[in-house]
Enzyme design. Structure first.
Site, short mmCIF file in Angstrom:
data_model
loop_
_atom_site.label_atom_id
_atom_site.label_comp_id
_atom_site.label_asym_id
_atom_site.label_seq_id
_atom_site.Cartn_x
_atom_site.Cartn_y
_atom_site.Cartn_z
N ILE A 182 -2.60 16.89 3.04
CA ILE A 182 -2.70 17.99 2.07
C ILE A 182 -1.53 18.97 2.20
O ILE A 182 -1.39 19.68 3.19
CB ILE A 182 -4.06 18.72 2.20
CG1 ILE A 182 -5.22 17.70 2.11
CG2 ILE A 182 -4.20 19.81 1.14
CD1 ILE A 182 -5.17 16.75 0.92
N GLU A 220 1.64 12.34 -5.56
CA GLU A 220 1.13 12.54 -6.95
C GLU A 220 1.20 11.23 -7.76
O GLU A 220 1.44 11.25 -8.98
CB GLU A 220 1.88 13.69 -7.62
CG GLU A 220 1.66 14.97 -6.84
CD GLU A 220 1.93 16.22 -7.62
OE1 GLU A 220 1.70 16.22 -8.84
OE2 GLU A 220 2.32 17.20 -6.98
C1 LIG Z 1 4.08 14.34 2.32
C2 LIG Z 1 2.88 14.03 1.49
C3 LIG Z 1 2.24 15.04 0.80
C4 LIG Z 1 1.08 14.78 0.06
N1 LIG Z 1 0.42 15.82 -0.55
C5 LIG Z 1 -0.82 15.58 -1.08
C6 LIG Z 1 -1.62 16.69 -1.54
O1 LIG Z 1 -1.21 17.86 -1.53
N2 LIG Z 1 -2.88 16.42 -1.99
C7 LIG Z 1 -3.39 15.15 -2.04
O2 LIG Z 1 -4.53 14.98 -2.45
N3 LIG Z 1 -2.62 14.09 -1.62
C8 LIG Z 1 -1.38 14.28 -1.13
N4 LIG Z 1 -0.62 13.22 -0.68
C9 LIG Z 1 -1.17 11.87 -0.76
C10 LIG Z 1 -0.41 11.00 -1.76
O3 LIG Z 1 -0.70 11.40 -3.08
C11 LIG Z 1 -0.80 9.54 -1.46
O4 LIG Z 1 -0.18 9.20 -0.22
C12 LIG Z 1 -0.36 8.60 -2.54
O5 LIG Z 1 -1.09 8.82 -3.72
C13 LIG Z 1 -0.53 7.13 -2.12
O6 LIG Z 1 -1.79 6.91 -1.54
P1 LIG Z 1 -1.91 6.15 -0.13
O7 LIG Z 1 -0.97 6.82 0.80
O8 LIG Z 1 -3.33 6.08 0.23
O9 LIG Z 1 -1.34 4.69 -0.41
P2 LIG Z 1 -2.19 3.48 -0.99
O10 LIG Z 1 -2.97 3.89 -2.17
O11 LIG Z 1 -2.92 2.83 0.14
O12 LIG Z 1 -1.02 2.51 -1.46
C14 LIG Z 1 -0.28 1.70 -0.56
C15 LIG Z 1 0.71 0.87 -1.40
O13 LIG Z 1 -0.04 0.02 -2.31
C16 LIG Z 1 0.39 0.28 -3.63
N5 LIG Z 1 -0.75 0.16 -4.55
C17 LIG Z 1 -1.97 0.73 -4.43
N6 LIG Z 1 -2.75 0.41 -5.48
C18 LIG Z 1 -1.98 -0.38 -6.27
C19 LIG Z 1 -2.23 -1.03 -7.51
N7 LIG Z 1 -3.38 -0.91 -8.17
N8 LIG Z 1 -1.21 -1.75 -8.05
C20 LIG Z 1 -0.02 -1.86 -7.42
N9 LIG Z 1 0.26 -1.27 -6.24
C21 LIG Z 1 -0.71 -0.54 -5.68
C22 LIG Z 1 0.94 1.70 -3.61
O14 LIG Z 1 1.83 1.93 -4.69
C23 LIG Z 1 1.63 1.70 -2.26
O15 LIG Z 1 2.89 1.09 -2.37
C24 LIG Z 1 0.58 13.46 0.00
C25 LIG Z 1 1.24 12.43 0.68
C26 LIG Z 1 2.36 12.70 1.43
C27 LIG Z 1 3.01 11.58 2.18
#
Ligand SMILES: Cc1cc2nc3c(=O)[nH]c(=O)nc-3n(C[C@H](O)[C@H](O)[C@H](O)COP(=O)(O)OP(=O)(O)OC[C@H]3O[C@@H](n4cnc5c(N)ncnc54)[C@H](O)[C@@H]3O)c2cc1C
Length: 391
Positions: free
Chosen positions: A168, A374
């Site tokens: 977050i 995002e």
């Molecule tokens: C520095 C930082 C700040 C952040 N700030 C916030 C914040 O303020 N609030 C908040 O709520 N979140 C925040 N996030 C979370 C961020 O939005 C998520 O990390 C991001 O949406 C990806 O989710 P995940 O990390 O669970 O990856 P996953 O969803 O597990 O994805 C892993 C990989 O699989 C791919 N993938 C997943 N589903 C599919 C699909 N259907 N088709 C093709 N490819 C797919 C993804 O593109 C990625 O390459 C932050 C993350 C970071 C690193």
């Protein structure tokens, strides 16, 4: 009244209004004089000084699109994007603190809050006296946000939240959190609700602070909810509206991440240009080599294209028109060209590009996050394809 002013591209005039041009200049001067000199230190010490956030509050940036009656600056999204580009050109950590606060923290209250909720929270947030964050992601659910496990159970005049939110931004420094939780797993995304949770609420604990590749000055924290009682009056919209609120908020947020990426890419171009005009090899400035010129030409072209997509999406949002497609296109393209510009910037700096003493290395680390948060680039393509196929 529209008057001529320029963007960063000489000869290309999108006729910003006098007010937009003034805000752009104010943001550029502030970024250059107050933020840029601290950028390396912010990265190294992993902290954006609160004074910088206070100053952004005094300049009206922390509530830039909040109506004046709630203490904001009452400006449009396009003006906000001008500010976001300038701050991120100087420091992406400071930039994301601003973007998260305005686009993700304030926006759900602005779009979906009641008058009483707006009056209660917006004035302090709009002046930057309080900072906001947006808690959607969890350890086991990011892209698939509807699979969240954080639960909300109604108990008298309160909701009881349990679960963990991950990654977050502004998580440990925010006084106000927008938190999404599942009220009924059987309803899947239709069971999600959005709450305003104040930092001092019992049962809300700041967990692990993350150590990151880039935007190292940005605060990234876990938020842990343990029988956290949130007043029923803090529910935003209706029970079951949470997923819709999250997606609508992210549509706007993605435009500001596109503007962040444009800002980072501009930093790459401007720093690489200055270096290429100074550095000599084989008796010439390296800027005289066509291989360097082509990299600079690609950067300049792609930055302009990304900015136009960003401004288009912001303008649609200002007009109240659908902008899901345009926001995703802007974020996908701008983040891609920012990563490429950062790679080329390091290359133009040669060995010095690899050293922490020069800004290229920081841009390289900072740019990457724009392809992830995002909504990842893969998710942006899903959103774009869905919209295109539906047409
Ligand atoms: C520095 C930082 C700040 C952040 N700030 C916030 C914040 O303020 N609030 C908040 O709520 N979140 C925040 N996030 C979370 C961020 O939005 C998520 O990390 C991001 O949406 C990806 O989710 P995940 O990390 O669970 O990856 P996953 O969803 O597990 O994805 C892993 C990989 O699989 C791919 N993938 C997943 N589903 C599919 C699909 N259907 N088709 C093709 N490819 C797919 C993804 O593109 C990625 O390459 C932050 C993350 C970071 C690193």
């Amino acid at each position: 009244m529209a008057t001529a002013t320029t963007t960063e591209s000489p000869g290309f005039d999108l006729s910003l209004t006098e007010e937009q041009a003034l805000v752009q200049r104010t943001a550029r001067d502030f970024a250059r004089e107050k933020v840029l000199p601290k950028a390396a230190e912010i990265d190294e010490h992993k902290k954006v000084p609160r004074e910088l956030i206070d100053e952004m509050g005094k300049l009206g940036f922390m509530g830039i699109d909040v109506p004046e009656r709630y203490g904001g600056s009452g400006m449009d999204r396009l003006t906000y994007m001008l500010v976001v580009e300038e701050i991120n050109r100087a420091c992406a950590s400071t930039g994301v603190a601003l973007c998260t606060h305005v686009s993700l923290g304030i926006e759900p209250i602005l779009l979906f809050g009641t008058d009483a909720q707006k009056e209660k929270w917006l004035p302090d947030l709009a002046r930057g006296q309080k900072i906001a964050c947006f808690a959607l992601s969890e350890p086991a659910s990011g892209s698939d946000a509807a699979a969240m496990r954080t639960s909300a159970r109604r108990d008298g005049d309160a909701w009881v939240l349990n679960g963990t939110k991950n990654f977050i931004t502004n998580g440990s420094i925010a006084e106000v959190a927008i938190v999404f939780a599942q009220t009924d797993p059987a309803l899947k995304h239709k069971g999600i609700a959005a709450f305003v949770v104040e930092k001092n609420t019992r049962g809300l604990v700041v967990g692990k602070l993350e150590n990151k590749l880039g935007i190292r000055g940005s605060d990234t924290a876990q938020l842990v909810f343990q029988d956290c009682r949130v007043p029923a009056a803090n529910l935003i919209g209706a029970v079951g509206d949470g997923f819709k609120i999250a997606l609508a908020t992210l549509d706007g947020g993605r435009i500001s991440i596109a503007a962040q990426a444009v800002g980072i890419a501009r930093a790459c171009l401007e720093d690489a240009l200055a270096y290429a005009k100074e550095r000599e090899a084989f008796g010439k400035k390296i800027a005289d080599f066509q291989a360097i010129q082509w990299k600079l030409a690609d950067m300049a072209t792609e930055i302009d294209a990304a900015r136009l997509l960003t401004w288009k999406a912001a303008t649609l949002k200002d007009q109240g028109a659908p902008h899901t497609l345009e926001a995703a296109e802007a974020k996908l393209f701008a983040s891609d060209i920012a990563v490429k510009a950062a790679r080329d910037c390091v290359q133009i700096f040669g060995g010095y590009g690899y050293l922490a003493d020069f800004p290229a290395e920081r841009h390289y680390r900072d740019a990457k996050i724009t392809e992830i948060y995002e909504g990842t680039s893969e998710i942006m393509k899903l959103v774009i394809a869905e919209q295109v196929l539906a047409e």
